[in-house]
Write a protein that holds these residues in place. Structure first.
Motif, PDB file in Angstrom:
ATOM      1  N   PRO A   1       0.832  -1.205   0.000  1.00 23.69           N
ATOM      2  CA  PRO A   1       0.000   0.000   0.000  1.00 23.69           C
ATOM      3  C   PRO A   1       0.869   1.257   0.000  1.00 23.69           C
ATOM      4  O   PRO A   1       2.038   1.207   0.375  1.00 23.69           O
ATOM      5  CB  PRO A   1      -0.806  -0.114   1.293  1.00 23.69           C
ATOM      6  CG  PRO A   1      -0.057  -1.063   2.152  1.00 23.69           C
ATOM      7  CD  PRO A   1       0.722  -1.967   1.243  1.00 23.69           C
ATOM      8  N   VAL A   2       0.249   2.360  -0.427  1.00 21.69           N
ATOM      9  CA  VAL A   2       0.985   3.628  -0.576  1.00 21.69           C
ATOM     10  C   VAL A   2       0.281   4.720   0.220  1.00 21.69           C
ATOM     11  O   VAL A   2      -0.910   4.962   0.016  1.00 21.69           O
ATOM     12  CB  VAL A   2       1.026   4.030  -2.068  1.00 21.69           C
ATOM     13  CG1 VAL A   2       1.678   5.398  -2.247  1.00 21.69           C
ATOM     14  CG2 VAL A   2       1.762   2.969  -2.890  1.00 21.69           C
ATOM     15  N   LEU A   3       1.022   5.359   1.116  1.00 19.97           N
ATOM     16  CA  LEU A   3       0.488   6.544   1.802  1.00 19.97           C
ATOM     17  C   LEU A   3       1.014   7.754   1.042  1.00 19.97           C
ATOM     18  O   LEU A   3       2.220   7.977   0.981  1.00 19.97           O
ATOM     19  CB  LEU A   3       0.930   6.576   3.272  1.00 19.97           C
ATOM     20  CG  LEU A   3       0.380   7.775   4.039  1.00 19.97           C
ATOM     21  CD1 LEU A   3      -0.170   7.332   5.396  1.00 19.97           C
ATOM     22  CD2 LEU A   3       1.434   8.841   4.279  1.00 19.97           C
ATOM     23  N   LEU A   4       0.088   8.486   0.426  1.00 19.73           N
ATOM     24  CA  LEU A   4       0.462   9.603  -0.447  1.00 19.73           C
ATOM     25  C   LEU A   4       0.219  10.915   0.275  1.00 19.73           C
ATOM     26  O   LEU A   4      -0.924  11.258   0.591  1.00 19.73           O
ATOM     27  CB  LEU A   4      -0.382   9.524  -1.725  1.00 19.73           C
ATOM     28  CG  LEU A   4      -0.192  10.631  -2.753  1.00 19.73           C
ATOM     29  CD1 LEU A   4       1.232  10.640  -3.302  1.00 19.73           C
ATOM     30  CD2 LEU A   4      -1.194  10.450  -3.904  1.00 19.73           C
ATOM     31  N   LYS A   5       1.303  11.649   0.541  1.00 18.06           N
ATOM     32  CA  LYS A   5       1.159  12.913   1.266  1.00 18.06           C
ATOM     33  C   LYS A   5       0.877  14.058   0.296  1.00 18.06           C
ATOM     34  O   LYS A   5       1.420  14.087  -0.814  1.00 18.06           O
ATOM     35  CB  LYS A   5       2.417  13.182   2.083  1.00 18.06           C
ATOM     36  CG  LYS A   5       2.578  12.191   3.248  1.00 18.06           C
ATOM     37  CD  LYS A   5       3.690  12.580   4.171  1.00 18.06           C
ATOM     38  CE  LYS A   5       3.196  12.768   5.573  1.00 18.06           C
ATOM     39  NZ  LYS A   5       4.227  13.342   6.449  1.00 18.06           N
ATOM     40  N   ARG A   6       0.055  14.978   0.742  1.00 18.61           N
ATOM     41  CA  ARG A   6      -0.294  16.134  -0.098  1.00 18.61           C
ATOM     42  C   ARG A   6       0.925  17.037  -0.247  1.00 18.61           C
ATOM     43  O   ARG A   6       1.616  17.337   0.731  1.00 18.61           O
ATOM     44  CB  ARG A   6      -1.443  16.888   0.576  1.00 18.61           C
ATOM     45  CG  ARG A   6      -1.905  18.098  -0.198  1.00 18.61           C
ATOM     46  CD  ARG A   6      -3.120  18.692   0.470  1.00 18.61           C
ATOM     47  NE  ARG A   6      -3.587  19.871  -0.212  1.00 18.61           N
ATOM     48  CZ  ARG A   6      -4.593  20.629   0.228  1.00 18.61           C
ATOM     49  NH1 ARG A   6      -5.229  20.291   1.345  1.00 18.61           N
ATOM     50  NH2 ARG A   6      -4.966  21.703  -0.430  1.00 18.61           N
ATOM     51  N   GLY A   7       1.173  17.510  -1.450  1.00 16.84           N
ATOM     52  CA  GLY A   7       2.308  18.383  -1.724  1.00 16.84           C
ATOM     53  C   GLY A   7       2.184  19.723  -1.027  1.00 16.84           C
ATOM     54  O   GLY A   7       1.082  20.155  -0.676  1.00 16.84           O
ATOM     55  N   LEU A   8       3.312  20.390  -0.872  1.00 19.55           N
ATOM     56  CA  LEU A   8       3.362  21.653  -0.130  1.00 19.55           C
ATOM     57  C   LEU A   8       2.413  22.700  -0.710  1.00 19.55           C
ATOM     58  O   LEU A   8       1.833  23.485   0.026  1.00 19.55           O
ATOM     59  CB  LEU A   8       4.789  22.203  -0.128  1.00 19.55           C
ATOM     60  CG  LEU A   8       5.750  21.640   0.907  1.00 19.55           C
ATOM     61  CD1 LEU A   8       6.088  20.189   0.649  1.00 19.55           C
ATOM     62  CD2 LEU A   8       7.016  22.461   0.977  1.00 19.55           C
ATOM     63  N   SER A   9       2.294  22.719  -2.024  1.00 19.94           N
ATOM     64  CA  SER A   9       1.425  23.708  -2.671  1.00 19.94           C
ATOM     65  C   SER A   9       0.406  23.025  -3.571  1.00 19.94           C
ATOM     66  O   SER A   9       0.008  23.578  -4.590  1.00 19.94           O
ATOM     67  CB  SER A   9       2.265  24.688  -3.487  1.00 19.94           C
ATOM     68  OG  SER A   9       3.178  25.343  -2.653  1.00 19.94           O
ATOM     69  N   ALA A  10       0.014  21.839  -3.191  1.00 16.86           N
ATOM     70  CA  ALA A  10      -0.896  21.072  -4.040  1.00 16.86           C
ATOM     71  C   ALA A  10      -2.349  21.314  -3.636  1.00 16.86           C
ATOM     72  O   ALA A  10      -2.672  21.377  -2.451  1.00 16.86           O
ATOM     73  CB  ALA A  10      -0.585  19.583  -3.924  1.00 16.86           C
ATOM     74  N   THR A  11      -3.209  21.439  -4.639  1.00 16.06           N
ATOM     75  CA  THR A  11      -4.641  21.513  -4.361  1.00 16.06           C
ATOM     76  C   THR A  11      -5.156  20.097  -4.067  1.00 16.06           C
ATOM     77  O   THR A  11      -4.468  19.102  -4.330  1.00 16.06           O
ATOM     78  CB  THR A  11      -5.411  22.063  -5.577  1.00 16.06           C
ATOM     79  OG1 THR A  11      -5.251  21.117  -6.650  1.00 16.06           O
ATOM     80  CG2 THR A  11      -4.898  23.428  -6.011  1.00 16.06           C
ATOM     81  N   ILE A  12      -6.375  20.039  -3.575  1.00 14.83           N
ATOM     82  CA  ILE A  12      -6.994  18.731  -3.318  1.00 14.83           C
ATOM     83  C   ILE A  12      -7.105  17.959  -4.637  1.00 14.83           C
ATOM     84  O   ILE A  12      -6.852  16.764  -4.707  1.00 14.83           O
ATOM     85  CB  ILE A  12      -8.375  18.923  -2.646  1.00 14.83           C
ATOM     86  CG1 ILE A  12      -8.174  19.504  -1.240  1.00 14.83           C
ATOM     87  CG2 ILE A  12      -9.160  17.621  -2.608  1.00 14.83           C
ATOM     88  CD1 ILE A  12      -9.460  19.907  -0.528  1.00 14.83           C
TER      89      ILE A  12
END
Ligand code: PEP
Ligand code: MN
Length: 338
Positions: free
Chosen positions: A204-215
């Motif tokens: 499985p992959v835990l994908l973190k939201r980027g510093l300036s990424a929108t939803i």
């Protein structure tokens, strides 16, 4: 897809739009209003996707009907299967799962001490970075495979499955040898080569939201992993960059109910990186549970003042233990459990 034409669209332009749509193998349906003409485009989603319809003269705007993240989307139908990290299920609806451990694996003794503490406190997954994404190339970069070995030893001793960050496609084979879950860090959320590679992993992959990424950016990145065949993705809100300088990041708890509504994937909140200051991590952890997070990821260190990364935001084990008690109370108050 629905095409809205410009107010001054001519009959010749409408004929041209219709001809183009038919040329793409799609079916146009023209609806004439008082001032505008609206054209419905009917056909398989795969044929519609990516066509430069907004570039045709006379077109004012194009409204997609289907979401561009079709695998990740709630529209995909079936209820979300919980994602299992080494047997620990996340996203089952009722349960809140705690993922905890140090920012970086620094030594066997450090990791074992922290792993035992967080396990006794109620954590069910152990985190720890062996390959660290540091702003400076002169900062501690992680212990590499030695760190992975210590994580595996901590798993053997505590029974906690382990999650660790992957930064480079070349490291996948060695990380797969040890880990139960791959973490894609905020800085790599749009590393599409890496997303495709972990999309072919069995982990499985835990994908973190980027510093300036929108939803939306986060969802499109998750779509990359799913489109390669790996359905086991967890989305992680970990704070975004804003104009605020009082905190390391701004934890966007808005994202939690939105992600829960728009996707079928479990949502994890990392209040530690989200605020970046240890004194305020507990409050944001509690708020994340109230907002509906399926799991929390919280950094804990036995000696934060000696930590080789992120010491200022790590909770001491006894503070974490106390926090778990309060998380349980909030979870119960909102109809969940720990
Ligand atoms: C981490 O989890 O230690 C980390 C580096 O997180 P992020 O990618 O969210 O900054
Ligand atoms: Mn960290």
């Amino acid at each position: 897809m629905i095409i809205i034409t410009q107010p001054a669209v001519t009959d010749a332009q409408i004929d041209h739009i219709v001809a183009r749509i038919e040329e793409f193998g799609l079916r146009p349906q023209v609806m004439r209003g008082e001032t505008r003409v609206v054209i419905g485009v009917i056909g398989p989603d795969d044929l519609i996707r990516g066509k430069p319809i907004a570039a045709i003269p006379g077109v004012e705007s194009v409204v997609p009907v289907m979401k561009p993240y079709k695998l990740v989307s709630q529209e995909n139908g079936s209820l979300p299967p919980p994602v299992s990290i080494g047997g620990v299920k996340i996203g089952s609806g009722q349960r809140v799962v705690l993922i905890s451990g140090p920012c970086s694996v620094e030594s066997k003794q450090q990791l074992l001490s922290i792993a035992n503490s967080v396990k006794n406190a109620g954590a069910r997954v152990l985190r720890g970075g062996a390959f660290k994404p540091r702003t400076s190339p002169y900062s501690f970069q992680g212990l590499g495979e030695d760190g992975l070995r210590f994580l595996a030893e901590a798993r053997a001793e505590t029974g906690l499955p382990i999650i660790t960050e992957i930064m480079d496609t070349r490291d996948l084979p060695v990380i797969e040898k040890y880990a139960d879950c791959l973490q894609i860090g905020a800085r790599n959320m749009q590393n599409f080569a890496l997303l495709k590679e972990v999309g072919r992993s069995r982990l499985p992959v835990l994908l973190k939201r980027g510093l300036s990424a929108t939803i939306n950016d986060l969802l499109m990145s998750a779509e990359y992993v799913l489109s390669e065949g790996n359905p086991n993705v967890l989305l992680c809100e970990r704070g975004i960059r804003t104009f605020e300088t009082m905190t390391r990041n701004t934890l966007d708890l808005n994202a939690v109910p939105i992600l829960k509504a728009k996707t079928r994937l479990p949502v994890v909140v990392d209040p530690t990186h989200g605020i970046g200051l240890r004194d305020y991590v507990p409050q944001m952890a509690l708020a994340a549970v109230a907002a509906g997070a399926d799991a929390l990821m919280i950094e804990v260190h036995n000696e934060p003042e000696r930590a080789r990364s992120d010491g200022e935001q790590a909770l001491r084990p006894e503070i974490f233990t106390d926090l778990v008690r309060r998380i349980r109370a909030v979870a119960e108050a909102v109809g969940r459990e720990l």
